[in-house]
Structures are given as C-alpha cells and as structure tokens.
Design an enzyme around this catalytic site. Structure first.
Site, short mmCIF file in Angstrom:
data_model
loop_
_atom_site.label_atom_id
_atom_site.label_comp_id
_atom_site.label_asym_id
_atom_site.label_seq_id
_atom_site.Cartn_x
_atom_site.Cartn_y
_atom_site.Cartn_z
N SER A 145 14.35 26.37 30.07
CA SER A 145 14.87 27.64 30.59
C SER A 145 15.97 27.36 31.61
CB SER A 145 13.72 28.41 31.27
OG SER A 145 14.20 29.49 32.05
N TYR A 158 6.41 30.65 36.29
CA TYR A 158 7.35 30.40 35.19
C TYR A 158 8.37 29.33 35.61
CZ TYR A 158 10.50 31.42 31.28
OH TYR A 158 11.29 31.33 30.16
#
Length: 253
Positions: A145, A158
C-alpha cells in the site's frame, strides 16, 4: 522474443481475495496472460469466475475465512489436488478499519493484523514449501500500500500491517531466492475500490487526494494488470524483494 517471457500459459495462480476490486483485476489480468486461477474468498466470486472463464482459463474457488491461519493446509491441499501444482501466489486479501488512533480498539487492531500480515506470511510460507517440493521455483506477490511508505491518518493497524508487508517481502526474498522463488510486492495508490468508497464520497478529501496525484485520477483494477503479469512472469526473474508503487505518481510528489 522478449514478449514470450511475459506469457503465463499453463501456469497456476492462487489469489486471495479476488471477489471484487483489485483482486478481481489481478485474476483477470493473470488469466488473460494464460494462468488458470484458484481464488480464496469468503464468498462465491461469481463475476470474477465468469470473467476468468471467458478468457478460456479455468477457475476454482475455495471458500475460507482468512482471519486465521487454520484453513491454510486444507486450502493448499485442495488447490494441488485440483490443478496438480501452484506456480504463483498473490497475497491480495486485506481489510481496513478507520478510527482515530486515540480511540482505536484492540479488536480492530487484531483483526486487521491477522488478515493483512499474519495470514499473508503463513500463506507465503505454505506455498513456498509447495514450490520447493515441485523443484522449479515460483513467484510470490504481496499487495502492499501507499501506507507501506507513509503514515496516513485514522488507520493505525492498516498502516502497521502494510509497513510489515514491505519488510516481510524483503526478508522472504533474501531467504528464498536460493530456491528460485521471487518475492516482490505491489503498492497500489489510491484506487477506486470498496476500500476507498468512504474517501471518494467525502468530496473535500477526494479532491485533496486527486490534487496530489500527478496522473489526476483514481486508479482502477485494470492499472494493476500489467505490473502483476510482469512480477508473475519470467520477465521479472531477476527482481527480488522489491515493492513496486502503482500510484499515478503519488509518491513522486
């Protein structure tokens, strides 16, 4: 011919989380390049299955909850029984929880970490053992990410999990290159998927994001097809431990 090195005809790819969004785009891209697809999903991915089979490739779905690692041995056994081998693993499944760090719960921390990094690691471990038993190497591609590189806001678990994906990708590449196993990652930028629906419906936040992306648009699942085929193919045989940003230039600005 160089284009022949991108051909994946006859290869078998196992993809976690390919029901919708980026995972679906990854499955379709690999199928178009020649792969048969094994999907690991919580629900039946009917649309993905249809689009893969339209390319002439086979699709097998295995239902599993990737919130824990207990199902991994049976998943691998079923995959090998059905297709005889695995050549490519794409660790795409992931979840996100949004809340201020001051209020973030232990449950939201644990659930995200379990899916995004714990299961990713042990799935890679199990598939690497299968690769070694097959004796001809393989490709592992983890989905990282932008928050593997940046802190972000309101997504502490996350961010932690995706930072760990980048680090674990490097470690596994260091250890497994001797077995002709390439381990790399793709870090998608801001993509128009279910995970970003909340951001895209917030007009101010969406505009802030778009102003920072040199390409001037949100990414789409199709934008991952080329990079995933490259990292899954012989064209990337000398690429190890790298996390490729597919972000419209976000990190460059």
């Amino acid at each position: 011919m160089i284009l022949n090195s991108f051909d994946l005809t006859g290869k078998v790819a196992l993809i976690t989380g390919c029901n919708t969004g980026l995972g679906q785009g990854i499955a379709i891209g690999l199928a178009q390049a020649g792969c048969d697809i094994i999907g690991v999903n919580r629900s039946q991915p009917l649309e993905t299955m249809s689009k893969v089979t339209q390319t002439g490739r086979r699709f097998l779905n295995l239902n599993a909850d990737l919130g824990n690692i207990d199902a991994i041995p049976s998943l691998l056994a079923a995959a090998v029984e059905a297709f005889g081998r695995i050549d490519i693993l794409v660790n795409n499944a992931g979840i996100i929880r949004r809340e201020d760090a001051l209020n973030f719960s232990e449950q939201d921390w644990d659930e995200v970490m379990d899916v995004n990094i714990k299961t990713l690691f042990f799935m890679a471990q199990a598939v690497a053992k299968q690769f070694i038993s097959q004796g001809c190497g393989g490709k592992i591609i983890n989905i990282a990410s932008m928050l593997s590189f940046q802190g972000g806001i309101r997504v502490p678990s996350y961010t932690a999990s995706k930072s760990a994906v980048l680090g674990v990708t490097r470690l596994l590449a260091n250890e497994w290159a001797q077995y002709q196993i390439n381990v790399n990652a793709i870090a998608p930028g801001y993509m128009a998927t279910n995970n970003t629906q909340q951001l895209r419906t917030d007009e101010d936040r969406s505009q802030q994001i778009l102003e920072r992306i040199p390409a001037g648009r949100w990414g789409t699942p199709d934008d991952l097809m080329g990079p995933i085929v490259f990292l899954a193919s012989a064209a990337s045989d000398y690429v190890n431990g790298y996390t490729l940003a597919v972000d419209g230039g976000w990190l460059a600005r």
